[in-house]
Structure formats: C-alpha cells, structure tokens
Design an enzyme around this catalytic site. Sequence first.
Site, short mmCIF file in Angstrom:
data_model
loop_
_atom_site.label_atom_id
_atom_site.label_comp_id
_atom_site.label_asym_id
_atom_site.label_seq_id
_atom_site.Cartn_x
_atom_site.Cartn_y
_atom_site.Cartn_z
N TYR A 42 0.86 -1.18 0.00
CA TYR A 42 0.00 0.00 0.00
C TYR A 42 0.89 1.23 0.00
O TYR A 42 1.82 1.33 0.82
CB TYR A 42 -0.89 -0.01 1.25
CG TYR A 42 -1.83 1.18 1.36
CD1 TYR A 42 -2.94 1.28 0.54
CD2 TYR A 42 -1.61 2.18 2.30
CE1 TYR A 42 -3.81 2.35 0.64
CE2 TYR A 42 -2.48 3.25 2.42
CZ TYR A 42 -3.58 3.33 1.59
OH TYR A 42 -4.44 4.40 1.69
N LYS A 85 4.43 9.32 8.74
CA LYS A 85 4.26 8.82 10.11
C LYS A 85 5.34 9.36 11.06
O LYS A 85 5.23 10.50 11.50
CB LYS A 85 4.22 7.30 10.09
CG LYS A 85 3.09 6.80 9.16
CD LYS A 85 2.68 5.40 9.40
CE LYS A 85 1.75 4.87 8.33
NZ LYS A 85 0.36 5.21 8.49
N ASP A 129 9.39 2.69 -0.21
CA ASP A 129 8.34 3.35 0.56
C ASP A 129 8.58 3.02 2.03
O ASP A 129 8.24 1.95 2.51
CB ASP A 129 6.97 2.86 0.09
CG ASP A 129 5.84 3.53 0.87
OD1 ASP A 129 6.12 4.14 1.92
OD2 ASP A 129 4.68 3.42 0.44
#
Length: 423
Positions: A143, A266, A238
């Site tokens: 994702y 994050k 990522d």
Amino acid sequence: METTSLRLFEAARKHIPGGVNSPVRACRNVDSIPLFIRSAKGSSITDVDGNSYIDYVLSWGPMILGHAHPEVTRAVTEAAGRGASYGAPCEDEVLLAQEVVDALPSVEMVRMVNSGTEATMSALRLARGVTGRNKVLKFIGCYHGHADPFLAAAGSGVATLSIPGTPGVPAAVVADTLLAPYNDLEAVKTLFAAQGPDIAAVIVEPVAANMGLVPPQPGFLQGLRDLCDAHKSLLIFDEVITGFRLAYGGAQARFGITPDLTTFGKIIGGGLPVGAYGGKAIYMRRIAPEGDIYQAGTLSGNPLAMAAGLATLRILKTCDYAALEQRTARFAGELESILKSKGVPIRVHTLGAMFCPFFTDEAVTNFEAVTRADTKIFADFYKQMRAKGVYLAPAPFETGMTSFAHTDRDFAATLDAARTLEL
Ligand code: HOZ
C-alpha cells in the site's frame, strides 16, 4: 461500556462517510464500532467513556516514542505560540531536512509534504519525469497511499474492504501500474524482460506492513536493486512505515540496500501530518523551483509539524532500537505460544518494533497467503482483546506497533489477556 463512542459514531455517520475520516478505523470487518479517543499518554490510550487500553496501533505507526512525549509536546506547544502556519520557510524545516539527510546516506536532498500519500505520489512523478517513462511496478498487497496509480491490488484499507479497483480511478491511469507478487523476483524479471524500457520505477515497501507484516525474503530487495540498475529504472523504497521504525536509518540501513528515492510519513512528523520524499541530489534537483517537475503545498514544512518531527528524531537518535526489537520479538514469540496452546492455527510475525498475528498454518510470504489466513478467528481475537483492555489494529491487513514507551508490564498484561481468550 462504549456508550459515548456509540453516540458519537451515530452522530458522525450523519455527516462523515462511514462516520470516519479513514476507512480501516471504522472497525467494520471486526464487527465493532470505532472507539472515539479522548486522550493518550505513553503506551496507553483512553476513550471517551473512560476506558484505557494498551495501544499497539500508535496512530498506525507515528508514535514510536509513545503518546504525548513531554519533549515533543513542549516543542509543538512552543511552536504553536509562534503561529500555526506561515506559508514561508522556517528554521525547523532546514533542521529536520538535515536530520533526515544525516540519517540516510541515500537521501542527499529531501522535500517535505503533508502525508505519506503525497510523498509516494510525488516520488512517482519525479521518477517518471527523470526517466521519461510512464510505467510503475508495484507489489500486490503493498500500500502506497491513495493516489490513483497505486490503487491497484493495494493492501491496508483497500484489502480490508475488498475493493478490487476504485471507481473514480480511470482504467488508463492504472494501466501503467504493473503488478507482481511480493517476494517474487522471477515475476519482476518477467515484467522487466517484456516492458523494461517503459518502467520508470519499482516501488516497494521494503518490509510489507500493509498486508499484515511480511518481511522480504533474502535476496529480494537486492534483486530489485540489480534489476532497476540493469534497466535504468529507479528503485523507490516506501519507508512511510519502516522509516525511523525498523532502524533509525530505516529498512535501507537494516538490509544494506540503497534505493534511488525514499518516501517517508508517520514518524517523521512525530504525530503531526508530515510526509517527505528524498534521494539522490541529481534527481531531487529536478523538483521545482530548482527543476522542471512541479510539486507544491501550502502547508508543506508547517512549523508545528516540523517542530514535532524534529523533536522526535532528535530523541530517537539516542534510543536503543535493538533492545526494543528484542523485547518485541520476545513478546511476539510468547503471544504465538499462547495462541498455539489454544489450538488455533497461528504464526506471529515480528521485525523491529512491529508484530502481526496471522491465523494460519502456512508460511506467509505474499498477499495470496495473507488472504488465506482465518479472518473470523482474527475478528474474535480483536474483539476479545479489546474487551480486555488491549487496542490492536482492527484488520488482519495491518501491523501491530510497539514503542519505546511500552513497558514489560504492558507486554505481560497483554499476554495475560491473551491467555484468557476463547477462540
Ligand atoms: N492507511 C492507514 C493504515 N495502514 C490508516 C488506516 C486508518 O486510519 O483508517
């Protein structure tokens, strides 16, 4: 009792789609309502009904220092007193960029954005601009946020809600997205053999953490590096989840692989909305205004967010990642033994400050295997643990997070709760 959460959820559903501002937290597939949170401190989160839980969601990753760390809180409070947003450069964004560049040798320059989605979207634009190619190769179950080109066979909420393709994403946009099973180097080789000259980039979660937790098989990441080199495609790591979590230098430090571009989110924002992308200066200098590839944002480099990220990274530099990993691994191992003793099929994966139970007997190395794990047992596990004061991600396609604030008592209490489960 979850009376106030229920009342707020009912009110929320009138004005917010599904009552939530991001789908997984709706807790739909575990047959529960979302808890509305009043406050959080350290490893603990408290809902609006006054129930406290040991938190293994940690805002889906950012809170690796625990909630409301005093130094981060002080930095944000002081920044707020100086104004919330300028739309102009501030000192902390220079200092945060410096910390990121110092932490990751592959990142010579970095651009701050506001979310992981923006980071991956911008990194792909850069890769396409630099190579003059359109195709991107991603892995099934990985994702990379909700930008159009990545919404093909995606993990996280897309997997949780079983959305095969999203209305609103034109077929032409995902036609340039090539898919391969995670950990399957042969499939990647085949795609490169057929379409190598058109592939701008391979984007990968170096440790897949949006289909549960699936580590890379030995040689997988190096194989991707070699294939990208051979075909002059860019390798994008990522590291929205793994950055500053798997190690201070992220997965690339842990596995010794140098990507061309890296995306962050994050932890880099210390709990405030920050993303970033960075890499070799020769590529990053193509970004406007230095170069011709456009990317912008009114709130990018926001002073509150930069202060939170900077305070967080400065503290993390002094933290003992190896010790947290060991404690997490011990906890995950004991959790696996306890669940096994109940006669359910179980494998608990763990790496760094992450863990994830798969209710299955088979080895889990890709999304196919993830989808064969038992979701009914997962839902029972989730609901019963929550009722016993343990707050876990409400979907089998997410990853459990630990923090430097989690104590041995937290782990012991969680294991005690697991011992009393009826599965
Ligand atoms: N996409 C995040 C999980 N990997 C956020 C989920 C949510 O907040 O709903």
